[in-house]
Design a protein around this motif. Sequence first.
Motif, mmCIF file in Angstrom:
data_model
loop_
_atom_site.group_PDB
_atom_site.id
_atom_site.type_symbol
_atom_site.label_atom_id
_atom_site.label_comp_id
_atom_site.label_asym_id
_atom_site.label_seq_id
_atom_site.Cartn_x
_atom_site.Cartn_y
_atom_site.Cartn_z
ATOM 1 N N SER A 1 -8.770 -4.371 -0.812
ATOM 2 C CA SER A 1 -8.256 -2.999 -0.730
ATOM 3 C C SER A 1 -7.130 -2.883 0.294
ATOM 4 O O SER A 1 -6.383 -1.896 0.294
ATOM 5 C CB SER A 1 -9.390 -2.030 -0.362
ATOM 6 N N PHE A 2 -6.982 -3.887 1.170
ATOM 7 C CA PHE A 2 -5.938 -3.852 2.195
ATOM 8 C C PHE A 2 -4.618 -4.448 1.711
ATOM 9 O O PHE A 2 -3.559 -4.150 2.252
ATOM 10 C CB PHE A 2 -6.390 -4.623 3.438
ATOM 11 N N LEU A 3 -4.676 -5.314 0.690
ATOM 12 C CA LEU A 3 -3.501 -6.067 0.264
ATOM 13 C C LEU A 3 -2.746 -5.287 -0.802
ATOM 14 O O LEU A 3 -3.282 -5.013 -1.885
ATOM 15 C CB LEU A 3 -3.948 -7.428 -0.287
ATOM 16 N N LYS A 4 -1.496 -4.932 -0.509
ATOM 17 C CA LYS A 4 -0.697 -4.117 -1.418
ATOM 18 C C LYS A 4 0.666 -4.774 -1.660
ATOM 19 O O LYS A 4 1.173 -5.516 -0.815
ATOM 20 C CB LYS A 4 -0.467 -2.712 -0.832
ATOM 21 N N ALA A 5 1.242 -4.481 -2.825
ATOM 22 C CA ALA A 5 2.590 -4.963 -3.125
ATOM 23 C C ALA A 5 3.556 -4.477 -2.046
ATOM 24 O O ALA A 5 3.482 -3.334 -1.597
ATOM 25 C CB ALA A 5 3.033 -4.469 -4.500
ATOM 26 N N GLY A 6 4.452 -5.364 -1.635
ATOM 27 C CA GLY A 6 5.407 -5.039 -0.582
ATOM 28 C C GLY A 6 4.954 -5.426 0.808
ATOM 29 O O GLY A 6 5.756 -5.397 1.754
ATOM 30 N N ASP A 7 3.681 -5.813 0.958
ATOM 31 C CA ASP A 7 3.167 -6.198 2.275
ATOM 32 C C ASP A 7 3.773 -7.513 2.759
ATOM 33 O O ASP A 7 4.270 -8.323 1.965
ATOM 34 C CB ASP A 7 1.643 -6.377 2.229
ATOM 35 N N THR A 8 3.707 -7.705 4.073
ATOM 36 C CA THR A 8 4.041 -8.981 4.702
ATOM 37 C C THR A 8 2.748 -9.612 5.197
ATOM 38 O O THR A 8 1.998 -8.991 5.956
ATOM 39 C CB THR A 8 5.022 -8.782 5.870
#
Length: 227
Positions: A121-128
């Motif tokens: 739930s923490f990992l999203k598109a655009g993340d580093t």
Amino acid sequence: MADGDTYQVMWNGTPIGAPYVVDVTNDTAGDIIEIELDWDVIRGEGASPAMPVSYRLTHADHKNPQEPQTPTMVKIDFLVFRLPEALPQHVNPNGVLTCNSLRWNAAGTLFGMEFLIPPSSFLKAGDTVVVGWKAFTDFDSPVEVPTAAKTHTFTNITEQQATNGIVWLIEPYATHLLPIWSKPVPSGMCEVTYTITGKPVSPTPTETEIALSQGEGSCNLPPKPNP
């Protein structure tokens, strides 16, 4: 206060808890309204030194909802969120990375071990996402090999990576893996961690046994995939 007035608590702009509908036969002006909050929403919004909390007042006879001009800022710093562990790939039935775990990169020029940064739930598109690898000799009494450490940054991850996870190939083998092995003590250990930049979540290290013996020495060159 009017019959049918509906109060909805808003947590950082997200509705939380069941709406409270005023019934003038039971409710009077000045009453304290208690609304039970949903912990799943609180966890989902994360920790904050100043979380904006407000309410929205609506009524079926009025189109425009009403809200306080300034939300109440609530300190939520007791929540500790931990990322799920990175997952070693192609392990044997005992969960050990071996010579059979070695994989080539897409270009067929470098090989190493793969770990999966799992979706969450923490990992999203655009993340580093910043990943780290530490290598240790002697699984029973680990001793770190500082020169075998490695870090890598995945920037602006794709929707596919956010949905399926990120596969990280730790290479080159001679630099980051081979130093774990020695003939007297062939079994060592690795530790993989990762963080998501800008998100208040703590890493959870993954410790995995590595056995790189094959015959009388270390791993042979793994076969390349078919072209």
